[in-house]
Design an enzyme around this catalytic site. Structure first.
Site, PDB file in Angstrom:
ATOM      1  N   GLU A 169       0.793  -1.238   0.000  1.00 35.67           N
ATOM      2  CA  GLU A 169       0.000   0.000   0.000  1.00 35.67           C
ATOM      3  C   GLU A 169       0.818   1.278   0.000  1.00 35.67           C
ATOM      4  O   GLU A 169       0.528   2.219   0.738  1.00 35.67           O
ATOM      5  CB  GLU A 169      -0.974  -0.017   1.200  1.00 35.67           C
ATOM      6  CG  GLU A 169      -1.871  -1.251   1.218  1.00 35.67           C
ATOM      7  CD  GLU A 169      -2.849  -1.283   2.380  1.00 35.67           C
ATOM      8  OE1 GLU A 169      -2.746  -0.429   3.282  1.00 35.67           O
ATOM      9  OE2 GLU A 169      -3.720  -2.169   2.379  1.00 35.67           O
ATOM     10  N   GLU A 227      -5.988 -10.877  -1.451  1.00 38.29           N
ATOM     11  CA  GLU A 227      -6.751 -10.739  -0.193  1.00 38.29           C
ATOM     12  C   GLU A 227      -8.246 -10.719  -0.470  1.00 38.29           C
ATOM     13  O   GLU A 227      -8.994  -9.903   0.064  1.00 38.29           O
ATOM     14  CB  GLU A 227      -6.364  -9.430   0.532  1.00 38.29           C
ATOM     15  CG  GLU A 227      -4.887  -9.267   0.771  1.00 38.29           C
ATOM     16  CD  GLU A 227      -4.542  -8.040   1.607  1.00 38.29           C
ATOM     17  OE1 GLU A 227      -5.456  -7.371   2.135  1.00 38.29           O
ATOM     18  OE2 GLU A 227      -3.337  -7.754   1.744  1.00 38.29           O
TER      19      GLU A 227
HETATM   20  C1  XIL Z   1      -6.161  -6.483   8.273  1.00 38.26           C
HETATM   21  C2  XIL Z   1      -6.490  -7.673   9.144  1.00 38.26           C
HETATM   22  O1  XIL Z   1      -7.402  -8.494   8.453  1.00 38.26           O
HETATM   23  C3  XIL Z   1      -7.064  -7.225  10.458  1.00 38.26           C
HETATM   24  O2  XIL Z   1      -7.258  -8.327  11.332  1.00 38.26           O
HETATM   25  C4  XIL Z   1      -6.147  -6.201  11.110  1.00 38.26           C
HETATM   26  O3  XIL Z   1      -6.751  -5.693  12.278  1.00 38.26           O
HETATM   27  C5  XIL Z   1      -5.834  -5.058  10.156  1.00 38.26           C
HETATM   28  O4  XIL Z   1      -5.306  -5.587   8.952  1.00 38.26           O
HETATM   29  N1  XIL Z   1      -5.008  -4.789   3.620  1.00 38.26           N
HETATM   30  C6  XIL Z   1      -3.964  -5.559   4.070  1.00 38.26           C
HETATM   31  C7  XIL Z   1      -4.151  -6.450   5.225  1.00 38.26           C
HETATM   32  O5  XIL Z   1      -2.895  -5.573   3.427  1.00 38.26           O
HETATM   33  O6  XIL Z   1      -2.986  -6.622   5.976  1.00 38.26           O
HETATM   34  C8  XIL Z   1      -5.271  -5.949   6.121  1.00 38.26           C
HETATM   35  O7  XIL Z   1      -5.487  -6.926   7.120  1.00 38.26           O
HETATM   36  C9  XIL Z   1      -6.522  -5.703   5.320  1.00 38.26           C
HETATM   37  C10 XIL Z   1      -6.285  -4.651   4.268  1.00 38.26           C
END
Ligand code: XIL
Length: 382
Positions: free
Chosen positions: A174, A290
């Site tokens: 990101e 994801e």
């Molecule tokens: C999220 C997790 O799912 C949560 O449990 C945590 O509190 C915050 O992070 N993008 C990403 C992930 O790259 O690491 C994030 O994961 C969701 C959005």
């Protein structure tokens, strides 16, 4: 394995854009097309598992996993049966690994690696450099030199510990934010402010040096839809990727997060397809890294909610998997009971964004995602 025609039809797969695939899945008009095997399609193990279907279509697949949940034998069994690739949802972030300066706590991350290796599952690391999940002692760093030193030492230590055993690492996560208004599109993050824009290359070089075998990826969100914002973001990410390639930064793959939405907010299509084509032309692999389907705006009546989520999975995957550079699909969690969307933007305990329900039963979304994988048409292997 061939899923029956009715499964493919149910998810709209044989319609519109993909009509040409009919002969590939064995139900077209061609006399030579093999008849589909009438499978017990509600079966989800063995040859009917996600990992088996994905493998037949040149994909690794699996979930973001929480090592603590592996203590539940039912959860562990689903991951073992369905996944060929897993990623820690949180256990390899700085917040989990770095309780204090100079200290590392690898217990939870090690549990995942052991589980993966015992079950012939590949492990993907997430993430070596991100602006979130930073412990307060990191955010208190105030010199460029110290921030650079902490970043590279962290990467050497973490990627070095698991060297030779990882499928891939999300090296930088990101790093692009169009709204931050920089000409280079980069997010005005902790690492950028402290180290400057070159923190990205420093991270990739450190990762390659620590683990020459792992695929190194850049991962980001907001790249998927047909909106103006997503188009801007795709351009900014392409700019970054081109800059990295031109400077011979070791980069092998792009992770497209795929936190997508069921109707009515967004549509998905040509913008993402053009993006993935350009990423392939740069010689990079693509991971759908994801995936989940946010059903906040879906019809929440019991009979419609799961259907809309399932259809969104099927249509999106059918479109995205047509790109041959896509080599992995990961879902951001196993079951609805543990999805991060329960806590994102206010509490929502009724959300059903994943492939399994709270009792770890497969949902329509599972069959819809599997059908899209099964219908993937790939050129023959060279
Ligand atoms: C999220 C997790 O799912 C949560 O449990 C945590 O509190 C915050 O992070 N993008 C990403 C992930 O790259 O690491 C994030 O994961 C969701 C959005």
């Amino acid at each position: 394995m061939k899923l029956p025609r009715r499964d493919l039809l149910r998810y709209g797969f044989l319609s519109a854009a993909n009509a040409g695939l009919a002969s590939v899945i064995g139900c077209g008009k061609k006399a030579s097309a093999p008849a589909p095997k009438q499978a017990p399609t509600r079966e989800i193990t063995g040859q009917w598992s996600l990992r088996a279907v994905a493998a037949e279509h040149r994909l690794l697949t699996g979930f973001a996993v929480d090592p603590k949940l592996l203590q539940d034998p039912h959860y562990a069994a689903v991951v073992r049966e369905q996944a060929s690739l897993i990623v820690p949802e949180n256990a390899m972030k700085w917040g989990a690994l770095r309780p204090a300066p100079g200290q590392y706590s690898f217990e939870q991350a090690d549990i995942l690696l052991t589980f993966a290796e015992q079950n012939r599952i590949r492990l993907r690391g997430h993430t070596l450099c991100w602006h979130r999940s930073l412990p307060s002692w990191v955010e208190a760093i105030d010199s460029a030199q110290e921030a650079h030193r902490q970043l590279t030492e962290h990467i050497q230590t973490v990627a070095g510990r698991y060297a030779g055993r990882m499928h891939s690492w999300d090296v930088v996560n990101e790093a692009v934010e169009v709204k931050d208004n920089r000409p280079d599109g980069l997010r005005n993050s902790f690492w950028l402010r402290l180290v400057g824009p070159d923190y990205i290359e420093a991270a990739f070089h450190a990762a390659r040096a620590a683990d020459p075998a792992a695929l190194l990826s850049y991962n980001d969100y907001g790249l998927e839809s047909e909106t103006y914002d997503a188009e801007q973001k795709r351009s900014a990410v392409l700019l970054l990727l081109r800059r990295l390639k031109a400077r011979r930064v070791p980069l092998d793959a792009v992770g497209i997060q795929c936190h997508i939405s069921a109707r009515p907010m967004y549509s998905y299509g040509p913008g993402l397809q053009r993006f993935t084509e350009q990423v392939r032309e740069m010689g990079l692999q693509i991971f759908l890294s994801e995936m989940d389907v946010n059903d906040r705006n879906a019809d929440r009546t019991p009979e419609r909610q799961d259907a809309e989520v399932a259809q969104t999975y099927n249509r999106f995957l059918a479109m995205a998997l047509a790109e041959r550079a896509v080599t992995a699909v990961l879902f951001w969690g196993v079951d609805d009971g543990h999805s991060w969307l329960r806590y994102e933007n206010g509490r929502d305990d009724q959300t059903r964004p994943l492939l399994f329900d709270r009792d770890l039963r497969p949902k329509e979304a599972f069959y819809a995602a599997r059908a899209a994988m099964e219908a993937r048409s790939m050129p023959p292997k060279p």
